[in-house]
Design a protein around this motif. Sequence first.
Motif, PDB file in Angstrom:
ATOM      1  N   ASP A   1      -5.142   4.958  -8.330  1.00 54.03           N
ATOM      2  CA  ASP A   1      -4.686   5.127  -6.951  1.00 54.03           C
ATOM      3  C   ASP A   1      -5.879   5.150  -5.992  1.00 54.03           C
ATOM      4  O   ASP A   1      -5.832   4.561  -4.905  1.00 54.03           O
TER       5      ASP A   1
ATOM      6  N   VAL B   1      -7.205   1.565  -5.562  1.00 57.25           N
ATOM      7  CA  VAL B   1      -6.352   0.798  -4.647  1.00 57.25           C
ATOM      8  C   VAL B   1      -6.639   1.200  -3.201  1.00 57.25           C
ATOM      9  O   VAL B   1      -6.793   0.352  -2.318  1.00 57.25           O
ATOM     10  N   ASN B   2      -6.735   2.497  -2.950  1.00 60.48           N
ATOM     11  CA  ASN B   2      -7.013   2.979  -1.596  1.00 60.48           C
ATOM     12  C   ASN B   2      -8.369   2.507  -1.085  1.00 60.48           C
ATOM     13  O   ASN B   2      -8.553   2.305   0.123  1.00 60.48           O
TER      14      ASN B   2
ATOM     15  N   TYR C   1      -5.964  -1.747   1.838  1.00 59.54           N
ATOM     16  CA  TYR C   1      -4.836  -2.616   2.131  1.00 59.54           C
ATOM     17  C   TYR C   1      -3.621  -1.766   2.520  1.00 59.54           C
ATOM     18  O   TYR C   1      -3.478  -0.636   2.067  1.00 59.54           O
TER      19      TYR C   1
ATOM     20  N   GLU D   1       0.013  -0.496   2.235  1.00 63.69           N
ATOM     21  CA  GLU D   1       0.959  -0.409   1.118  1.00 63.69           C
ATOM     22  C   GLU D   1       2.229  -1.189   1.440  1.00 63.69           C
ATOM     23  O   GLU D   1       2.732  -1.163   2.563  1.00 63.69           O
TER      24      GLU D   1
ATOM     25  N   TYR E   1       8.568  -1.066  -1.761  1.00 66.81           N
ATOM     26  CA  TYR E   1       9.366  -1.885  -2.681  1.00 66.81           C
ATOM     27  C   TYR E   1      10.834  -1.885  -2.258  1.00 66.81           C
ATOM     28  O   TYR E   1      11.732  -1.595  -3.043  1.00 66.81           O
TER      29      TYR E   1
ATOM     30  N   LYS F   1       7.840   6.087  -9.179  1.00 62.95           N
ATOM     31  CA  LYS F   1       6.544   6.484  -8.618  1.00 62.95           C
ATOM     32  C   LYS F   1       5.806   7.391  -9.594  1.00 62.95           C
ATOM     33  O   LYS F   1       6.391   8.317 -10.161  1.00 62.95           O
TER      34      LYS F   1
ATOM     35  N   ARG G   1       0.218   5.690  -4.437  1.00 60.17           N
ATOM     36  CA  ARG G   1       0.747   4.336  -4.264  1.00 60.17           C
ATOM     37  C   ARG G   1       1.000   3.637  -5.599  1.00 60.17           C
ATOM     38  O   ARG G   1       1.209   2.434  -5.645  1.00 60.17           O
TER      39      ARG G   1
ATOM     40  N   PRO H   1       4.957  -8.814  -0.999  1.00 61.70           N
ATOM     41  CA  PRO H   1       3.552  -8.398  -0.993  1.00 61.70           C
ATOM     42  C   PRO H   1       2.619  -9.597  -1.119  1.00 61.70           C
ATOM     43  O   PRO H   1       2.986 -10.615  -1.708  1.00 61.70           O
TER      44      PRO H   1
ATOM     45  N   SER I   1       0.687  -1.504  -8.198  1.00 61.57           N
ATOM     46  CA  SER I   1       0.680  -1.113  -6.792  1.00 61.57           C
ATOM     47  C   SER I   1       0.783  -2.377  -5.966  1.00 61.57           C
ATOM     48  O   SER I   1       0.060  -3.348  -6.225  1.00 61.57           O
TER      49      SER I   1
ATOM     50  N   CYS J   1       0.677  -4.399  -2.237  1.00 64.59           N
ATOM     51  CA  CYS J   1      -0.007  -4.305  -0.950  1.00 64.59           C
ATOM     52  C   CYS J   1       0.315  -5.508  -0.068  1.00 64.59           C
ATOM     53  O   CYS J   1       0.669  -6.580  -0.562  1.00 64.59           O
TER      54      CYS J   1
END
Length: 405
Positions: A151, A154-155, A159, A161, A164, A173, A177, A203, A402, A404
Amino acid sequence: MESESTTGIHCLRGADMYTKINKMMKIQPAGGWPKYHSYYVEKKTSNIHQRNYIYMKHQYTKRQSSQKVVAAVTGKFFQDVKLPQQKTQDDGVLFPAVLSPNHNTDSTAVEELHDFKEAIGAQKVWLESLLQKTGAILFRGFPVASPSDFDQVVNAFSYVEFPYFGGVAPRTKVVGRVYTANESPPHIGIPFHHEMSYAPDFPTKVFFYCDEEPGEGGETPIVLSHIIYEKMKERHPEFVMQLEEHGVMYSDIIYGEDDPSSFTGRNWKSKFNTEDKSVAEERAAKLGLKLEWIGNAVKLTSTPLPAIRFDKESRRNTWFNTIAVTYSDPSGKTFSSAGGKTVQIGNGDPVPDHAVEDYFKIVEEECVTIPWKKGDVLLINNLMVLHGRRPLLKPPRRVLASLCK
């Protein structure tokens, strides 16, 4: 004369230190380095050179163990790695790109997740250009040990989020994210697809993370979509011309509870994030879906959607559809485990069986399948690359995702 090595900066003083640091960093924020008030007050100085020296010396000492400032800014943090499964494209570019930590020098060693995140931030422009050039990047050998670590990675890319909303796969979850990639039985394979190409909005980037390395099988194969388009156009020009002109229409029957046997078995309550049928109808309309209730189940039919997409960045046409996921021939045979999902050309004509059979052969010939390793992070340009899932032959396996924008 002072040494040019990074360890030599401690023998510098005052303005010389400031000059040396600026030479090393090769950048300086507009208006100078950020203020570091506690250190200024302690040293009781207003001289700009001394202030910047104090700030940078503090930062350098604080981070000396990993040398991440030098590594990230000089671009030596990452190194290309070649794997036997990669394929060389016509332009000589390897697909996918594979990056590992650069351990060639002490100054570029990766010792902490913190370093990885700093490098991503410093080298984001380069990483994005590499993603656009190759279509996918596999990060291997970095200290990503948990879903929470993933996570944070990704952060670090900053980008937006992608929610979905309207998706068909059952997902839960995990943290932040991060979600399960697909909760259908892992022994079931998933055909190649662009994520949510069946929806008006989708995405642009998809991250995958290997939390538990598969015992055998369970890979996530990938393939460049423009190659599939070109091969299909070469072998089935009339079919591709129809797709370009009319697009495709999808239909699906969704139930009130998840169907655990299907990789597209998400229930309508989860899909539309409501238990109210009237709200579901409103949200379906926003997605361009015609809704028909059948008891507690619902039949959804899409308006014609593009099946071929022109990618503005790469200047190429891509095979941007989920025909393989939803196709079933007139005899009822399905090429996937998508249950009651069907597809037809946007003008109402059926999808030709022989074209879909050829499609499956082409993607298998052109795809790249790299076995997962614990800690792997795979970043895919969803506008350029199709992905799927190989059946798991030997547990365990846990791959998270994840999305984005």
